[in-house]
Design an enzyme around this catalytic site. Structure first.
Site, PDB file in Angstrom:
ATOM      1  N   THR A 163       0.869  -1.172   0.085  1.00  0.00           N
ATOM      2  CA  THR A 163       0.023  -0.107   0.160  1.00  0.00           C
ATOM      3  C   THR A 163       0.930   1.398   0.060  1.00  0.00           C
ATOM      4  OG1 THR A 163      -1.980  -1.004   1.189  1.00  0.00           O
ATOM      5  CG2 THR A 163      -1.755   1.444   1.367  1.00  0.00           C
TER       6      THR A 163
ATOM      7  N   SER B  13       1.764  -7.445  -1.137  1.00  0.00           N
ATOM      8  CA  SER B  13       2.246  -8.697  -0.438  1.00  0.00           C
ATOM      9  C   SER B  13       1.463  -9.654  -0.235  1.00  0.00           C
ATOM     10  CB  SER B  13       2.632  -7.970   1.055  1.00  0.00           C
ATOM     11  OG  SER B  13       1.800  -7.943   1.798  1.00  0.00           O
TER      12      SER B  13
ATOM     13  N   ASP C 122       0.128  -6.717   4.648  1.00  0.00           N
ATOM     14  CA  ASP C 122      -0.745  -7.894   4.782  1.00  0.00           C
ATOM     15  C   ASP C 122       0.117  -9.132   5.085  1.00  0.00           C
ATOM     16  OD1 ASP C 122      -2.980  -6.348   4.236  1.00  0.00           O
ATOM     17  OD2 ASP C 122      -3.230  -6.964   2.378  1.00  0.00           O
TER      18      ASP C 122
HETATM   19  N1  ASP Z   1      -2.707  -5.432   0.331  1.00  0.00           N
HETATM   20  C1  ASP Z   1      -1.697  -4.627   0.765  1.00  0.00           C
HETATM   21  C2  ASP Z   1      -0.240  -5.160   0.785  1.00  0.00           C
HETATM   22  O1  ASP Z   1      -0.168  -6.113   1.599  1.00  0.00           O
HETATM   23  C3  ASP Z   1      -2.044  -4.011   1.951  1.00  0.00           C
HETATM   24  C4  ASP Z   1      -0.853  -2.959   2.624  1.00  0.00           C
HETATM   25  O2  ASP Z   1       0.169  -2.879   2.200  1.00  0.00           O
HETATM   26  O3  ASP Z   1      -1.395  -2.266   3.639  1.00  0.00           O
HETATM   27  O4  ASP Z   1       0.501  -5.432  -0.161  1.00  0.00           O
END
Ligand code: ASP
Length: 336
Positions: free
Chosen positions: A12, A54, A86
């Site tokens: 993110t 991730s 994540d």
């Molecule tokens: N879906 C994202 C990831 O883990 C969530 C984040 O980075 O907060 O890449």
């Protein structure tokens, strides 16, 4: 001035909105440009290793990150890895096993909001991470998030949306960071005696079985044909059902006979397991000599097994390595 290598992997923190949803598009150089203040305490270079959510992080990526740290180890005083939240706890734990006893800090960070938003935790988290990685007392693999420094084997994402997403499980915070000032609660760099050690093999044939009331033991037999180790997430301090339809005892006996590894752990996040308390746990543990995760996090248990099984297949050695403390991962030492 400390030299820091910032390794970007996505998440993110590096995401922008697209028609299909948030996805990592911001480059490592752009990320760094959002924290110009960091120039006051370090000279940072960047490396764009990956740019993925991730959710897609796999053991081969952990090996890539460890290899990048190894390749640049002599040239830098510390490393900051930008990562999705994540699976950050898995990556931090995996790196704790792949890079051991590092006198140089290897900090993993990310954010709940992209760095290009006006209201975001990303700038603080990245700046805190560069600040911590530049500190003389910092060492080893840690997560820096929301002003807290967490041992790499003790982090867990406990909140999906809030800035205080990560907790340190069964272990105190190593330090806190406020306004670019680090307060250490654990200042033990001087105790490091052995040199840094890198590993480059993992065995990802590790499965997790979370028990629910009514689960049938047949699932264990199915897993046995695909995996070298299974972690059974049991209830409370730990035990195995012995009801008729679920003959877990026999299924596990077969796993052990086949030379495979079975580790018991608990679904309860805090305070860890102790199979020796109840009849439902004590007998089977003693009889079969099962391994037990005690106060380790699930993320550490999973990645420690992958690391151990990448080094040996010998049950005695697996047991010894499993109970050896690495980067503060296991402290509870009941008689096993
Ligand atoms: N879906 C994202 C990831 O883990 C969530 C984040 O980075 O907060 O890449």
């Amino acid at each position: 001035m400390k030299r820091i290598l910032m390794i970007a992997t996505g998440g993110t923190i590096a995401s922008k909105s697209s028609e299909s949803g948030l996805k990592p598009l911001i480059t490592s150089d752009e990320l760094l440009s959002y924290v110009p203040d960091a120039r006051r305490f370090c000279q940072a270079d960047t490396l764009q290793l990956l740019n993925i959510d991730s959710t897609n992080m796999q053991p081969r990526h952990w090996l890539m990150i460890a290899a990048a740290v190894k390749e640049h180890y002599d040239a830098y005083d510390g490393f900051v890895i930008c990562h999705g939240t994540d699976t950050m706890a898995y990556t931090a734990a995996a790196l704790s096993y792949l890079v051991q006893n590092s006198p140089k800090p290897i900090v993993i960070t990310g954010a709940q909001k992209p760095i290009d938003l006006e209201i975001t935790d990303a700038k603080t988290n990245l700046s805190d991470s560069l600040c911590f990685a530049s500190h003389d007392k910092a060492h080893g693999v840690t997560i820096v998030f929301d002003g807290k420094v967490i041992a790499g084997t003790r982090g867990k994402k406990e909140r999906t949306k809030s800035y205080n997403a990560f907790s340190s499980i069964n272990f105190p915070y190593i330090a806190t960071i406020q306004d670019q000032h680090v307060i250490f609660y654990l200042d033990d760099k001087a105790l490091l005696t052995t040199p840094v050690q890198f590993y480059d093999t993992l065995n990802s044939q590790v499965a997790l079985l979370k028990l629910i009331p009514s689960m049938e033991a047949g699932v264990l037999s199915y897993l046995a044909s695909h995996y070298d180790a299974v972690i059974i997430e049991s209830f409370g301090v730990g035990g195995l059902p012995s009801y008729e339809s679920g003959d877990f005892h026999e299924a596990i006996r077969q796993w052990i006979r086949d030379g495979k590894t079975v580790v018991m752990t608990t679904q309860v996040t805090n305070e860890g397991s102790n199979m020796s308390i109840y009849e439902v746990g004590k007998t089977i543990k003693q009889e079969l000599g099962l391994l037990e995760a005690y106060d380790m996090t699930l993320e550490a248990t999973v990645t420690k097994l992958m690391w151990i099984l990448g080094q040996t297949k010998e049950p005695r050695q697996i047991r010894d390595m499993f109970y050896q403390t690495v980067n503060r991962d296991i402290l509870y030492t009941a008689t096993w």
